[in-house]
Design an enzyme around this catalytic site. Structure first.
Site, short mmCIF file in Angstrom:
data_model
loop_
_atom_site.label_atom_id
_atom_site.label_comp_id
_atom_site.label_asym_id
_atom_site.label_seq_id
_atom_site.Cartn_x
_atom_site.Cartn_y
_atom_site.Cartn_z
N GLU A 99 -7.62 3.62 -6.12
CA GLU A 99 -8.40 3.54 -4.89
C GLU A 99 -9.89 3.55 -5.23
O GLU A 99 -10.31 4.00 -6.30
CB GLU A 99 -8.04 4.72 -3.97
CG GLU A 99 -8.82 4.79 -2.66
CD GLU A 99 -8.67 3.55 -1.80
OE1 GLU A 99 -9.26 2.51 -2.17
OE2 GLU A 99 -8.00 3.62 -0.76
N ARG A 100 -10.66 3.02 -4.33
CA ARG A 100 -12.13 3.07 -4.45
C ARG A 100 -12.58 4.52 -4.57
O ARG A 100 -12.10 5.40 -3.86
CB ARG A 100 -12.71 2.42 -3.20
CG ARG A 100 -14.20 2.50 -3.04
CD ARG A 100 -14.54 1.89 -1.69
NE ARG A 100 -15.94 2.03 -1.35
CZ ARG A 100 -16.43 1.75 -0.14
NH1 ARG A 100 -15.61 1.34 0.82
NH2 ARG A 100 -17.71 1.88 0.10
N ARG B 252 0.47 8.97 -5.76
CA ARG B 252 0.97 8.47 -4.48
C ARG B 252 1.43 7.02 -4.60
O ARG B 252 2.37 6.59 -3.93
CB ARG B 252 -0.08 8.63 -3.38
CG ARG B 252 -1.43 7.96 -3.61
CD ARG B 252 -2.42 8.47 -2.57
NE ARG B 252 -3.73 7.84 -2.60
CZ ARG B 252 -4.75 8.27 -3.35
NH1 ARG B 252 -4.58 9.31 -4.16
NH2 ARG B 252 -5.93 7.68 -3.29
N ASN C 93 -4.17 11.56 3.69
CA ASN C 93 -4.17 10.65 4.84
C ASN C 93 -3.82 11.43 6.10
O ASN C 93 -4.46 11.27 7.16
CB ASN C 93 -3.13 9.54 4.66
CG ASN C 93 -3.49 8.53 3.60
OD1 ASN C 93 -2.63 8.03 2.88
ND2 ASN C 93 -4.77 8.20 3.46
N ARG D 134 0.87 -1.18 0.00
CA ARG D 134 0.00 0.00 0.00
C ARG D 134 0.91 1.23 0.00
O ARG D 134 1.94 1.26 0.68
CB ARG D 134 -0.90 0.02 1.24
CG ARG D 134 -1.85 1.22 1.25
CD ARG D 134 -2.62 1.32 2.55
NE ARG D 134 -3.42 2.55 2.57
CZ ARG D 134 -4.04 3.02 3.65
NH1 ARG D 134 -3.94 2.37 4.82
NH2 ARG D 134 -4.73 4.14 3.58
N HIS D 135 0.53 2.25 -0.78
CA HIS D 135 1.34 3.46 -0.87
C HIS D 135 1.63 4.05 0.51
O HIS D 135 0.91 3.81 1.48
CB HIS D 135 0.62 4.51 -1.73
CG HIS D 135 -0.68 4.97 -1.13
ND1 HIS D 135 -0.76 5.90 -0.13
CD2 HIS D 135 -1.96 4.61 -1.40
CE1 HIS D 135 -2.02 6.11 0.20
NE2 HIS D 135 -2.77 5.33 -0.56
N GLY D 136 2.69 4.84 0.58
CA GLY D 136 3.01 5.55 1.83
C GLY D 136 1.96 6.59 2.16
O GLY D 136 1.08 6.90 1.35
N GLU D 137 2.07 7.17 3.34
CA GLU D 137 1.09 8.16 3.79
C GLU D 137 0.99 9.32 2.79
O GLU D 137 1.99 9.91 2.39
CB GLU D 137 1.49 8.72 5.15
CG GLU D 137 0.49 9.72 5.70
CD GLU D 137 1.01 10.44 6.93
OE1 GLU D 137 0.46 10.22 8.02
OE2 GLU D 137 1.99 11.21 6.79
N ASN E 89 -8.20 -0.10 -0.57
CA ASN E 89 -9.37 -0.87 -1.02
C ASN E 89 -9.09 -1.72 -2.25
O ASN E 89 -9.62 -2.83 -2.37
CB ASN E 89 -10.55 0.07 -1.26
CG ASN E 89 -11.17 0.53 0.05
OD1 ASN E 89 -11.73 -0.26 0.80
ND2 ASN E 89 -11.05 1.82 0.35
N HIS F 260 -3.61 0.71 -3.37
CA HIS F 260 -4.33 1.43 -2.33
C HIS F 260 -5.07 0.47 -1.40
O HIS F 260 -5.21 -0.72 -1.70
CB HIS F 260 -5.32 2.40 -2.98
CG HIS F 260 -4.67 3.27 -4.00
ND1 HIS F 260 -4.18 4.53 -3.71
CD2 HIS F 260 -4.38 3.06 -5.31
CE1 HIS F 260 -3.64 5.05 -4.79
NE2 HIS F 260 -3.74 4.18 -5.78
N TYR G 59 -14.79 7.46 -3.81
CA TYR G 59 -15.67 7.75 -2.69
C TYR G 59 -16.76 8.77 -3.01
O TYR G 59 -17.49 9.21 -2.12
CB TYR G 59 -14.84 8.24 -1.49
CG TYR G 59 -14.43 7.11 -0.58
CD1 TYR G 59 -15.35 6.51 0.28
CD2 TYR G 59 -13.13 6.63 -0.58
CE1 TYR G 59 -14.98 5.47 1.11
CE2 TYR G 59 -12.74 5.59 0.25
CZ TYR G 59 -13.67 5.01 1.09
OH TYR G 59 -13.30 3.97 1.91
#
Length: 342
Positions: free
Chosen positions: A197-198, A143, A100, A93-96, A269, A267, A200
């Site tokens: 990523e999902r 990211r 985030n 998973r990507h870093g912060e 999700n 990501h 939103y």
């Protein structure tokens, strides 16, 4: 530092000169060791690093300890991914990201990493720095791509990650590499929006805590963690899973079947979705799955099955270097004992 890298790779604390002088003897001892303990049939198909010929490993280590001994081309060629019936899949998973850090719903909004995220990506690279890699897949979001590139800067193969541009015929033509030597020193990085990523929807950019105060914690929890429920004008986890897993099956799994070693950087999700497929999780199990930023997870693909190895704690962990922890410990102990006797 370079000598330490060699010591970590071999699992033995000795000098490079000592290693080089005993390469032939050690290779013979390894063969006898496996034959004596019934592993002789395993030897032909056991993957990296047990399958590395000792001479080749010493050549690579000597080059790392003394970069002047080999040219960049020769150094790249001294690191070759290994072809057996096993292959590795690394998931990160990507870093912060900056959102985030601000506790905002990010989704498909394209925001970069924070300083902490950069450090997490570099640390992830250190954890997998001596694992074989042939190809990298990322989402289309920056990211994810930043994380992949920073991770690869730490890899011992010293190959250059190059983003593949195949959006159209012109992009593919303009980004061609016409040197075979340069190709051999490169790792292709493939972008795919399906790994994004999902989405939103109307929540993107909203503060998660404030949103919970307005709509209620239970409603926000349903939007975030229910398998089939969609946030307003957004994707459910089920919808995200369909695109991510379809892409994985069509594009990434065939690479693993062909013996290629793959890293996927994406990501929370989209990776939850892929892990649901890899581990055969139920919808309830997957919605409770937490993925930390910048922490690599290792899978082994063998005989059509995915075997989860967990997250390498660092390059000193024996389990990083083989496909079962027992075999890794056995290799380390026997190699220590063999070189002590020489």
């Amino acid at each position: 530092m370079a000598l330490a890298a060699c010591q970590l790779t071999t699992g033995v604390h000795t000098t490079v000169a000592h290693l080089g002088a005993n390469a032939t003897s050690t290779k013979c001892c390894w063969s006898l060791m496996f034959k004596r303990d019934g592993f002789d049939e395993l030897l032909a198909r056991t993957d990296w690093p047990l399958r590395i010929s000792v001479n080749r490993m010493f050549k690579c280590c000597s080059a790392v300890c003394d970069p002047g001994t080999l040219s960049e081309v020769e150094l790249a060629r001294s690191y070759e991914p290994f072809r057996t019936n096993e292959s590795t899949l690394i998931i990160v998973r990507h870093g912060e990201s900056m959102w985030n850090e601000k506790n905002l719903f990010t989704g498909c909004v394209d925001v970069p990493l924070t300083k902490k995220g950069v450090e997490e990506a570099i640390e992830a690279g250190k954890r997998i720095s001596t694992m074989p890699l042939d190809i990298v897949y990322t989402s289309a979001l920056v990211r994810s791509q930043m994380t992949a590139m920073l991770t690869l800067t730490q890899h011992c193969c010293q190959k250059v990650p190059i983003i593949v541009h195949n959006e159209n015929e012109e992009a593919e033509l303009w980004s061609q590499i016409y040197s075979d030597d340069t190709k051999n020193q490169s790792i292709p990085v493939v972008k795919a929006w399906q790994l994004n990523e999902r989405m939103y929807g109307d929540l993107q950019g909203l503060n998660k805590q404030e949103t919970a105060e307005v709509f209620g914690k239970e409603q926000v929890l349903r939007w975030r963690r229910t398998y089939e429920v969609r946030p307003p004008n957004g994707e459910s986890l089920e919808m995200c899973l369909k695109r991510a897993v379809t892409y994985f099956k069509d594009n990434i799994e065939p690479q693993l079947m062909a013996g290629k070693h793959v890293m996927v950087v994406a990501h929370a999700n989209s990776l939850r979705s892929i892990i649901m497929y890899l581990d055969n999780l139920s919808p309830q199990e997957v919605i409770n799955l937490e993925l930390s930023t910048g922490v690599p997870m290792l899978y082994v693909y063998k005989d059509g099955k995915f075997i989860r190895r967990g997250s390498p704690a660092g390059t000193k962990e024996a389990g990083v270097y083989a496909y079962t922890s027992n075999l890794a410990l056995y290799k380390d102990q026997m190699l220590q004992r063999t070189l002590t006797k020489l």
